[in-house]
Scaffold this motif. Sequence first.
Motif, PDB file in Angstrom:
ATOM      1  N   GLU A  97      10.988   2.962   0.802  1.00 21.25           N
ATOM      2  CA  GLU A  97       9.790   3.446   1.572  1.00 21.25           C
ATOM      3  C   GLU A  97       8.551   2.331   2.043  1.00 21.25           C
ATOM      4  O   GLU A  97       8.045   2.425   2.761  1.00 21.25           O
ATOM      5  CB  GLU A  97       8.932   4.276   0.324  1.00 21.25           C
ATOM      6  CG  GLU A  97       7.649   4.770   0.689  1.00 21.25           C
ATOM      7  CD  GLU A  97       7.150   5.759  -0.267  1.00 21.25           C
ATOM      8  OE1 GLU A  97       5.812   6.053  -0.087  1.00 21.25           O
ATOM      9  OE2 GLU A  97       7.597   5.895  -1.288  1.00 21.25           O
ATOM     10  N   LEU A  98       8.886   1.056   1.066  1.00 26.32           N
ATOM     11  CA  LEU A  98       7.801   0.163   1.214  1.00 26.32           C
ATOM     12  C   LEU A  98       8.128  -0.750   2.654  1.00 26.32           C
ATOM     13  O   LEU A  98       7.451  -1.034   3.578  1.00 26.32           O
ATOM     14  CB  LEU A  98       7.924  -0.983   0.079  1.00 26.32           C
ATOM     15  CG  LEU A  98       7.399  -0.247  -1.288  1.00 26.32           C
ATOM     16  CD1 LEU A  98       7.485  -1.254  -2.398  1.00 26.32           C
ATOM     17  CD2 LEU A  98       5.917  -0.105  -1.059  1.00 26.32           C
ATOM     18  N   VAL A  99       9.512  -0.893   2.845  1.00 27.04           N
ATOM     19  CA  VAL A  99       9.814  -1.548   4.197  1.00 27.04           C
ATOM     20  C   VAL A  99       9.579  -0.811   5.309  1.00 27.04           C
ATOM     21  O   VAL A  99       9.112  -1.000   6.429  1.00 27.04           O
ATOM     22  CB  VAL A  99      11.305  -1.791   4.088  1.00 27.04           C
ATOM     23  CG1 VAL A  99      12.022  -2.019   5.432  1.00 27.04           C
ATOM     24  CG2 VAL A  99      11.658  -2.944   3.028  1.00 27.04           C
ATOM     25  N   HIS A 100       9.793   0.494   4.925  1.00 23.57           N
ATOM     26  CA  HIS A 100       9.629   1.499   6.284  1.00 23.57           C
ATOM     27  C   HIS A 100       8.074   1.586   6.610  1.00 23.57           C
ATOM     28  O   HIS A 100       7.449   1.832   7.709  1.00 23.57           O
ATOM     29  CB  HIS A 100      10.217   2.811   6.177  1.00 23.57           C
ATOM     30  CG  HIS A 100      11.446   2.913   6.097  1.00 23.57           C
ATOM     31  ND1 HIS A 100      12.277   4.107   6.270  1.00 23.57           N
ATOM     32  CD2 HIS A 100      12.494   1.918   6.061  1.00 23.57           C
ATOM     33  CE1 HIS A 100      13.658   3.945   6.431  1.00 23.57           C
ATOM     34  NE2 HIS A 100      13.758   2.515   6.257  1.00 23.57           N
ATOM     35  N   THR A 101       7.219   1.360   5.433  1.00 24.55           N
ATOM     36  CA  THR A 101       5.645   1.618   5.445  1.00 24.55           C
ATOM     37  C   THR A 101       5.346   0.379   6.370  1.00 24.55           C
ATOM     38  O   THR A 101       4.278   0.427   7.289  1.00 24.55           O
ATOM     39  CB  THR A 101       5.136   1.643   4.362  1.00 24.55           C
ATOM     40  OG1 THR A 101       5.532   2.909   3.583  1.00 24.55           O
ATOM     41  CG2 THR A 101       3.581   1.648   4.516  1.00 24.55           C
ATOM     42  N   LEU A 102       5.775  -0.696   5.730  1.00 27.05           N
ATOM     43  CA  LEU A 102       5.376  -2.096   6.663  1.00 27.05           C
ATOM     44  C   LEU A 102       6.047  -2.242   7.995  1.00 27.05           C
ATOM     45  O   LEU A 102       4.917  -2.549   9.030  1.00 27.05           O
ATOM     46  CB  LEU A 102       6.303  -3.297   6.009  1.00 27.05           C
ATOM     47  CG  LEU A 102       6.238  -4.460   6.608  1.00 27.05           C
ATOM     48  CD1 LEU A 102       4.607  -5.083   6.619  1.00 27.05           C
ATOM     49  CD2 LEU A 102       7.073  -5.501   6.004  1.00 27.05           C
ATOM     50  N   VAL A 103       6.970  -1.598   8.207  1.00 31.38           N
ATOM     51  CA  VAL A 103       7.446  -1.499   9.705  1.00 31.38           C
ATOM     52  C   VAL A 103       6.567  -0.378  10.688  1.00 31.38           C
ATOM     53  O   VAL A 103       6.117  -0.802  11.742  1.00 31.38           O
ATOM     54  CB  VAL A 103       9.059  -0.978   9.887  1.00 31.38           C
ATOM     55  CG1 VAL A 103       9.391  -0.659  11.393  1.00 31.38           C
ATOM     56  CG2 VAL A 103       9.742  -2.104   9.322  1.00 31.38           C
ATOM     57  N   GLY A 104       6.375   0.486  10.029  1.00 33.32           N
ATOM     58  CA  GLY A 104       5.401   1.629  10.649  1.00 33.32           C
ATOM     59  C   GLY A 104       4.052   1.012  10.899  1.00 33.32           C
ATOM     60  O   GLY A 104       3.426   1.437  12.010  1.00 33.32           O
ATOM     61  N   ILE A 105       3.413   0.307   9.977  1.00 25.71           N
ATOM     62  CA  ILE A 105       2.191  -0.219  10.275  1.00 25.71           C
ATOM     63  C   ILE A 105       2.274  -1.324  11.309  1.00 25.71           C
ATOM     64  O   ILE A 105       1.292  -1.116  12.039  1.00 25.71           O
ATOM     65  CB  ILE A 105       1.572  -0.817   9.012  1.00 25.71           C
ATOM     66  CG1 ILE A 105       1.402   0.323   8.012  1.00 25.71           C
ATOM     67  CG2 ILE A 105       0.413  -1.691   9.163  1.00 25.71           C
ATOM     68  CD1 ILE A 105       1.042   0.085   6.575  1.00 25.71           C
ATOM     69  N   VAL A 106       2.982  -2.148  11.149  1.00 30.47           N
ATOM     70  CA  VAL A 106       3.100  -3.130  12.256  1.00 30.47           C
ATOM     71  C   VAL A 106       3.241  -2.624  13.577  1.00 30.47           C
ATOM     72  O   VAL A 106       2.854  -3.224  14.726  1.00 30.47           O
ATOM     73  CB  VAL A 106       4.134  -4.191  11.867  1.00 30.47           C
ATOM     74  CG1 VAL A 106       4.322  -5.499  12.988  1.00 30.47           C
ATOM     75  CG2 VAL A 106       3.576  -5.008  10.462  1.00 30.47           C
TER      76      VAL A 106
END
Length: 490
Positions: A342-351
């Motif tokens: 979830e954290l990696v996907h959140t980072l990718v989605g934000i960037v």
Amino acid sequence: MLQGVGALALLSPLGEGFGHDQAKAGAQVAQQEHAKPTGDDYVPITDPLVKEKLAQWSDWKFGLILHWGIYSVLGIVESWTLCSEDWIKRPGGVGYVEWKQRYEQLRTQFNPAKFDPAKWAEAAHSAGMRYLVFTTKHHDGFCMFDTAQTDYRVTAPDVPYHASPRANIAKAVFDAFRQRGFGIGAYFSKADWHHPDYWSPLWATPTRNNNYDVGKYPQLWKRFVDFTHAQINELTTQYGRIDLMWLDAGWVNANSHPDAKAYSMDVPWAQDIDMPGLATIARRNQPGIVLVDRDVSGPYENYRTPEQTVPDKPLPYPWETCMTAGGSWSWSPHDKYKSPRELVHTLVGIVAKGGNLLLGVGPQPDGQLPAEALDRLKAIGSWMQVNGSAIHGSRAIAPYGEGQFRFTQGKDGSVNAIWLADEGEHEPPANITLRSLQPAQGARLQVLGADGELTWKQGSDGVEVALPPAVRRQLAGSLAWTLRISAVQA
């Protein structure tokens, strides 16, 4: 943990769920301070030094925010149990006045014997983080730096940790992270619930706001503004390079609310902290410093900070999602952390939408980062070690995403199509199709972390890319995979 448990036993029986439930409530309610600004009222930067620093911040993409203070002794929600608003739940049977007295005595138990900021900086750097925001002072007014303006500080004689060579905690943290090449941000609350000219002892404290009409008692407010400016001067002259001044407590602003209702989150008078004067001090001492006057639109909100949320689409101004790694900004003994996926996907989605992620972790009362937080940082770091070049220094590129793909663009014009692995999807599919982006003639395609170039062709439904079995085996177990396209058609 033992120190926190001991403090709980000494002060009051909070109950197992108290700290965690309060933390979740605080994370949700604290962001509802007042109406949020819109994109139309963002004021673009004109100062060339600030523009340069803001561009650096935009390249960092991934940062760490640390909420640490005397509230950590109990594992409760930052300063908020001091606030007399109806969403705040204090321990059963303890009255407000008594609780406030007990809370302020937590300073006499703050003794983080295992505090080693170099370990924090190493964990954050290994996670791929590139900047830090540290709480120099939260709303409770307890200063985590050696201020000369108040005795309510970590270096005061009644704080056990004052004799440590690292007692000036903010300085120790900033120095350690700066040595690792981090951008440095100072969180500072414009409200100060300990200061007698913000919450005057002459009146009750019905809400988070100051508790007197500043128009009737201008001398009190003037003293508080002078106090605040003096602390900003200290932070920007005595603590090395500061890149960001992250100003919280957005209700402290120059706006008046003549129709404010009793006990609401607004008061009729303006709480004008003199931001032009504050900015002059900060930028005289730190030319180019980025000011983040949170939730107060105008020339001193150089970027915006949607809290605990990811916007649905790219925003027309610089922005950063600030989000907790668990459910709480500060340490909670029963916190539940988001999964690495979830954290990696959140980072990718934000960037992919052009933003930064500022991830929140609360240090324990003994000075260590929680083991679960370190596990999450390690997992993110393993992914970033392979894929970080698709994050750092990247920019958004339309259409930003397609199916399981999220797109970023490097400064060399290459495009990263980052495939977000579904739950249980342990390796990428043998064939993938890109419909939104067309590789340029002669473009090279590769997957980061795997050997060799990939073959591609134009199919009836888009660009078809084949991933050989050897490549898929190399990528097995990753949380997301990055397909890099050296150039795309305009």
